[in-house]
Design an enzyme around this catalytic site. Structure first.
Site, PDB file in Angstrom:
ATOM      1  N   GLU A   1      38.533  52.408  36.262  1.00 59.13           N
ATOM      2  CA  GLU A   1      38.051  51.036  36.458  1.00 59.13           C
ATOM      3  C   GLU A   1      37.017  50.819  35.369  1.00 59.13           C
ATOM      4  O   GLU A   1      35.842  51.134  35.537  1.00 59.13           O
ATOM      5  CB  GLU A   1      37.480  50.859  37.863  1.00 59.13           C
ATOM      6  CG  GLU A   1      37.342  49.401  38.245  1.00 59.13           C
ATOM      7  CD  GLU A   1      36.054  48.773  37.761  1.00 59.13           C
ATOM      8  OE1 GLU A   1      35.929  48.502  36.540  1.00 59.13           O
ATOM      9  OE2 GLU A   1      35.172  48.569  38.614  1.00 59.13           O
TER      10      GLU A   1
ATOM     11  N   GLU B   1      33.968  47.438  28.247  1.00 60.07           N
ATOM     12  CA  GLU B   1      33.774  48.862  28.557  1.00 60.07           C
ATOM     13  C   GLU B   1      34.793  49.740  27.838  1.00 60.07           C
ATOM     14  O   GLU B   1      35.054  50.870  28.245  1.00 60.07           O
ATOM     15  CB  GLU B   1      33.834  49.081  30.070  1.00 60.07           C
ATOM     16  CG  GLU B   1      32.588  48.583  30.782  1.00 60.07           C
ATOM     17  CD  GLU B   1      32.504  49.036  32.227  1.00 60.07           C
ATOM     18  OE1 GLU B   1      32.792  50.207  32.509  1.00 60.07           O
ATOM     19  OE2 GLU B   1      32.198  48.184  33.081  1.00 60.07           O
TER      20      GLU B   1
HETATM   21  C1  LIG Z   1      32.714  50.434  36.226  1.00 66.66           C
HETATM   22  S1  LIG Z   1      32.250  52.067  36.548  1.00 66.66           S
HETATM   23  C2  LIG Z   1      33.506  52.532  37.708  1.00 66.66           C
HETATM   24  C3  LIG Z   1      33.109  53.713  38.550  1.00 66.66           C
HETATM   25  C4  LIG Z   1      34.154  54.118  39.579  1.00 66.66           C
HETATM   26  N1  LIG Z   1      35.385  54.548  38.958  1.00 66.66           N
HETATM   27  C5  LIG Z   1      34.443  52.999  40.559  1.00 66.66           C
HETATM   28  O1  LIG Z   1      35.521  52.449  40.505  1.00 66.66           O
HETATM   29  O2  LIG Z   1      33.564  52.673  41.365  1.00 66.66           O
HETATM   30  C6  LIG Z   1      32.708  52.898  35.084  1.00 66.66           C
HETATM   31  C7  LIG Z   1      32.122  54.297  34.944  1.00 66.66           C
HETATM   32  O3  LIG Z   1      32.818  54.937  33.898  1.00 66.66           O
HETATM   33  C8  LIG Z   1      31.937  55.662  33.066  1.00 66.66           C
HETATM   34  N2  LIG Z   1      32.647  55.733  31.785  1.00 66.66           N
HETATM   35  C9  LIG Z   1      32.991  54.695  30.982  1.00 66.66           C
HETATM   36  N3  LIG Z   1      33.757  55.118  29.966  1.00 66.66           N
HETATM   37  C10 LIG Z   1      33.921  56.458  30.133  1.00 66.66           C
HETATM   38  C11 LIG Z   1      34.626  57.459  29.423  1.00 66.66           C
HETATM   39  N4  LIG Z   1      35.325  57.170  28.330  1.00 66.66           N
HETATM   40  N5  LIG Z   1      34.569  58.733  29.863  1.00 66.66           N
HETATM   41  C12 LIG Z   1      33.846  59.045  30.980  1.00 66.66           C
HETATM   42  N6  LIG Z   1      33.153  58.131  31.693  1.00 66.66           N
HETATM   43  C13 LIG Z   1      33.201  56.852  31.285  1.00 66.66           C
HETATM   44  C14 LIG Z   1      30.639  54.857  33.116  1.00 66.66           C
HETATM   45  O4  LIG Z   1      29.528  55.684  32.859  1.00 66.66           O
HETATM   46  C15 LIG Z   1      30.658  54.353  34.566  1.00 66.66           C
HETATM   47  O5  LIG Z   1      30.013  55.255  35.436  1.00 66.66           O
END
Ligand SMILES: C[S@@+](CC[C@H](N)C(=O)[O-])C[C@H]1O[C@@H](n2cnc3c(N)ncnc32)[C@H](O)[C@@H]1O
Length: 356
Positions: A179, A188
């Site tokens: 997500e 993002e």
């Molecule tokens: C919008 S949040 C979604 C969190 C969870 N999956 C949810 O649906 O509640 C996105 C998360 O992804 C992490 N993130 C973004 N890009 C990433 C990547 N390429 N690798 C690992 N983590 C990532 C961010 O730090 C954030 O905690």
């Protein structure tokens, strides 16, 4: 010696820890955690802060400082997205429809671990869930343990680009979930992230949740939620200040009545990582549906999480934690029903712009 400290922090810790005794012990520990944070040793600062919290009895200045450190880089939206039932229900449906029993699932950006736990509940054999923020990853590990899923979910504190098949992933993953939606959809970096995952971490036919998204635009009349350009302020002309403002802002949820034109799809994007990521331009003709003064373009997205499971941020759709984006015109544009206005759009791997 504390096993959890990284090499750099251990040197710091060994030099200072003997003096951490008596009533100021916790204050000194949190002081060291602040120093580590300042040096970019985020994971160690987070662990030390949690140690302070574990040793604090009730609230104190040290515990407040530790909490501030733990939350320093954590965006507030983590809390709103975890209470967004529309988002959670759509994801749960899509994950159930996509995850096959025993499959290896990759969760990119696990945050609290919520989607990884849904995948485990849907029957995944193993979920490898990466999170680039070490403080968030540490808490996700704890949450997974509390929910008795540590044997089926492996939280890895790194960006997806640092994962390796044969390392954290025993083989290429058979399903990918994520997500990574921003209000513009692309902020993002969902496109390059999924492309890298497809190339290096997934089987060729691994299904993705989400799999597609479309970006939509319409003309809108003024509403309180749309910032107005600055004009006369306290009797002075501040029009020139507008040049420093952002070209668009996230405006919350506009009412469907604000739309002065039909909506049109500006971009349709593959989120499985299979399409090459490149800049794109598009133009659409918007047919004005009612007369008024158009003050800008409203933009939103619809994500197809799995076949038939749509998560929409459109005006009038069930409200989610995302807002729509508003791009103001320099001057309002009087429009009459039946007239058409051309809207242009451009996107890169992580940015989107619209203009007339
Ligand atoms: C919008 S949040 C979604 C969190 C969870 N999956 C949810 O649906 O509640 C996105 C998360 O992804 C992490 N993130 C973004 N890009 C990433 C990547 N390429 N690798 C690992 N983590 C990532 C961010 O730090 C954030 O905690």
């Amino acid at each position: 010696m504390e096993k959890w400290l990284s090499d750099d922090s251990r040197v710091l810790f060994e030099a200072l820890v003997p003096s951490f005794t008596g009533p100021s012990r916790l204050d000194r520990m949190v002081g060291l955690a602040e120093l580590m944070q300042g040096k970019g040793l985020l994971a160690d600062a987070a662990r030390l802060s949690r140690k302070v919290l574990a040793e604090s009895r009730g609230q104190s200045l040290a515990s407040q400082r530790a909490r501030r450190l733990l939350g320093a880089n954590i965006p507030d939206w983590h809390y709103s997205i975890l209470q967004d039932q529309v988002r959670l229900e759509a994801y749960e449906r899509a994950i159930r429809a996509t995850v096959t029993p025993g499959s290896l699932v990759l969760d990119v950006g696990t945050g609290s671990g919520i989607l990884a736990m849904m995948a485990a509940r849907a029957g995944a054999g193993l979920v490898v869930a990466c999170e680039r923020d070490p403080a968030v990853a540490q808490v996700a590990t704890k949450i997974v343990a509390r929910n008795n899923l540590s044997d089926r979910i492996r939280i890895v504190a790194c960006a997806s680009s640092a994962l390796r098949v044969g390392g954290e992933l025993p083989r290429r993953a058979e399903v990918v979930i994520s997500e990574l939606f921003s209000a513009t959809l692309l902020g993002e970096s969902v496109l390059p992230t999924m492309a890298q995952a497809r190339r290096e971490l997934l089987t060729a036919d691994a299904p993705a949740v989400p799999r597609r998204a479309t970006i939509h635009v319409a003309l809108v009349r003024a509403e309180k939620r749309f910032h107005k350009p600055v004009g006369m302020v306290a009797g002075f002309d501040l029009l020139d200040f507008n040049v420093l403002g952002p070209p668009f802002h996230v405006c919350g949820h506009a009412s469907p009545e604000a739309l002065l034109s039909d909506a049109a799809e500006l971009f349709s994007l593959d989120l499985t990582g299979c399409d090459p990521v490149s800049d794109a331009r598009a133009s659409v003709e918007l047919r004005v549906s009612r007369a008024g003064a158009a003050v800008g373009v409203l933009q939103w997205w619809e994500g197809e999480l799995s076949e038939g499971v749509i998560l929409s941020t459109a005006p009038g759709a069930p409200s989610t934690s995302w807002g729509q984006c508003f791009t103001p015109f320099d001057e309002s544009l009087p429009v009459v029903a039946g007239q058409t206005v051309t809207v242009h759009g451009w996107h890169s791997s992580d940015q989107l712009a619209v203009w007339v």
